[in-house]
Enzyme design. Structure first.
Site, PDB file in Angstrom:
ATOM      1  N   GLU A 157      -4.826   0.397  10.267  1.00  0.00           N
ATOM      2  CA  GLU A 157      -4.050   1.453  10.550  1.00  0.00           C
ATOM      3  C   GLU A 157      -4.076   2.458   9.478  1.00  0.00           C
ATOM      4  O   GLU A 157      -3.484   1.693   8.398  1.00  0.00           O
ATOM      5  CB  GLU A 157      -2.742   1.078  10.956  1.00  0.00           C
ATOM      6  CG  GLU A 157      -1.983   2.486  11.348  1.00  0.00           C
ATOM      7  CD  GLU A 157      -0.480   2.285  11.449  1.00  0.00           C
ATOM      8  OE1 GLU A 157       0.362   3.126  11.205  1.00  0.00           O
ATOM      9  OE2 GLU A 157      -0.075   1.146  11.889  1.00  0.00           O
ATOM     10  N   ARG A 205       9.153   0.943   1.019  1.00  0.00           N
ATOM     11  CA  ARG A 205       9.452  -0.029   1.968  1.00  0.00           C
ATOM     12  C   ARG A 205       9.630  -1.420   1.769  1.00  0.00           C
ATOM     13  O   ARG A 205       8.835  -1.733   1.221  1.00  0.00           O
ATOM     14  CB  ARG A 205       8.297   0.145   3.174  1.00  0.00           C
ATOM     15  CG  ARG A 205       8.238   1.656   3.615  1.00  0.00           C
ATOM     16  CD  ARG A 205       7.140   1.781   4.834  1.00  0.00           C
ATOM     17  NE  ARG A 205       7.088   3.094   5.339  1.00  0.00           N
ATOM     18  CZ  ARG A 205       6.268   3.525   6.275  1.00  0.00           C
ATOM     19  NH1 ARG A 205       5.452   2.639   6.848  1.00  0.00           N
ATOM     20  NH2 ARG A 205       6.111   4.727   6.550  1.00  0.00           N
TER      21      ARG A 205
END
Length: 420
Positions: A348, A261
């Site tokens: 997360e 990413r």
């Protein structure tokens, strides 16, 4: 993507849904483009019918010796061809603009998705465990990993650039153990494991919603391929452009892949340690489901992820994301978070989502029901799990004065019970 007919017939519902997602879109332009497209199609079809009728008459006229009338008919057909081409071009232009617009519209939230603008509005579903208290000098994972010789950030920068990581010795073995533990656990629950390409073409990434909206977050090769941001891309696309039978569903797939990413919009955020990297390992689970069974499947996937986190002994909490904080493609999402003592906040480590038919419409992923009609399937996916933050959590939660204690469930995979 949303179905064009559904949007046209439920424009007020779509407008309300987009408002709940903090998303602005031009509904008036959509309606105008849709009207332009349908008008051009109607004109094109009427002219085609007229041309075909006249074309059929030419042979009869010639057979009757009516040469002048036949030539006039031929001239009329030539004029009609020009008009048909004109409306076909209008049709194509409106269709292209409409598709571009519809591809940029996010999914409609589920009825059970909370209303809210951002992460502060995400209700907590439940939590398990308590973050540990330390009676010795606590170290953040980015310091502890370096001290133990299992993480090397400086040499990773030398080999690549910042936001890459080099794991060594027992750190590398811990990463490999986590991958095998997670994949084996999911296979034991009926998921079929795949070994996927780590590059995908534009059509594949469009199918799962990364393109065209999030191109800036992807690494692209000079050949036009992209490094995948998640195995979800490949697993969900396995049956694109296929019509399955209803009795084939659900299909349950899992895969380990490295993920890539660009994180173009996150400059300066979470740059220390393993929290936000350009390359990271992840085990992904995906289900292709009948629509009426997809929310039961979602609950099952949440339970599967929860058992993995709990097996590792990590304190966690589960949130149901509000409309304003959900991903572009999701209808309902649950996030798993573990506590970071170093950052004094929850991080997360997994998202588990039901996309309903949103991805399937892009993918043309269908099934044939009992009445032999083709329907769009539902797709779901979950991170199970993203490894860098799990490694960070293990180092921070299980550090002792003597080293890092390994969770019991991992020992058969690591071959050791402590890193020191």
């Amino acid at each position: 993507m949303l179905d064009i007919r559904f949007v046209r017939e439920n424009i007020d519902l779509v407008n309300k849904a987009m408002e709940s997602r903090n998303f602005t879109w031009d509904s008036k332009r959509f309606l105008q483009l849709d009207e332009d497209r349908r008008s051009a199609i109607a004109q094109e079809e009427a002219l085609l019918s007229q041309r075909n009728t006249i074309s059929k008459s030419i042979g009869a006229l010639m057979g009757e010796g009516k040469k002048e009338e036949a030539e006039a008919a031929k001239a009329e057909v030539a004029k009609l061809k020009e008009k048909i081409a004109y409306y076909a071009d209008l049709h194509e232009q409106a269709e292209s603009a409409l598709n571009e617009l519809i591809l940029a519209i996010p999914n409609i939230p589920s009825e059970t998705t909370p209303i809210g603008k951002d992460e502060d509005d995400n209700p907590e579903v439940r939590r398990w465990g308590t973050p540990p208290a330390f009676d010795f000098e606590f170290k953040a994972h980015w310091d502890l990993g370096v001290d133990l010789g299992i993480i090397d950030f400086e040499r990773a920068v030398k080999l690549a650039e910042s936001r890459f990581v080099l794991l060594g010795g027992l750190g590398a073995r811990l990463e490999r153990a986590l991958i095998s533990f997670m994949a084996d656990t999911h296979v034991s629950r009926g998921y079929k494991e795949w070994w996927c390409p780590v590059m995908a073409n534009a059509k594949t990434l469009t199918g799962t919603g990364q393109l065209p909206k999030f191109e800036e977050d992807l690494f692209k090769t000079t050949e036009g391929l992209y490094l995948i941001p998640t195995a979800e891309v490949q697993l969900t696309n396995i049956h694109s452009d296929e019509v399955l039978s209803a009795d084939q569903l659900p299909l349950k797939y899992c895969a380990f892949t490295p993920c890539f990413r660009e994180e173009a919009g996150s400059a300066g955020r979470d740059t220390r340690g393993l929290i936000r990297l350009h390359q990271f390992d992840k085990v992904e689970i995906v289900q292709l489901s009948l629509p009426e069974a997809s929310y039961e499947a979602l609950d099952g996937m949440v339970a599967h992820v929860e058992s993995i986190v709990r097996s590792l002994g990590l304190p966690y909490r589960i949130l149901r994301l509000c409309g304003g904080d959900m991903s572009f493609t999701s209808a309902l999402t649950y996030d798993f978070e573990v506590y970071s003592e170093a950052q004094k906040r929850w991080l997360e480590v997994s998202s588990v989502s039901n996309f309903e038919s949103f991805q399937a419409n892009r993918l043309k992923l269908r099934y044939r029901d009992a009445d032999k009609k083709t329907q769009l399937a539902h797709t779901l996916n979950g991170s199970s799990l993203a490894l860098p933050r799990i490694v960070a959590a293990l180092l921070e939660n299980f550090q002792t004065p003597d080293g890092i204690r390994i969770p019991e469930a991992l020992i058969p995979y690591t071959g050791f019970d402590i890193i020191k």
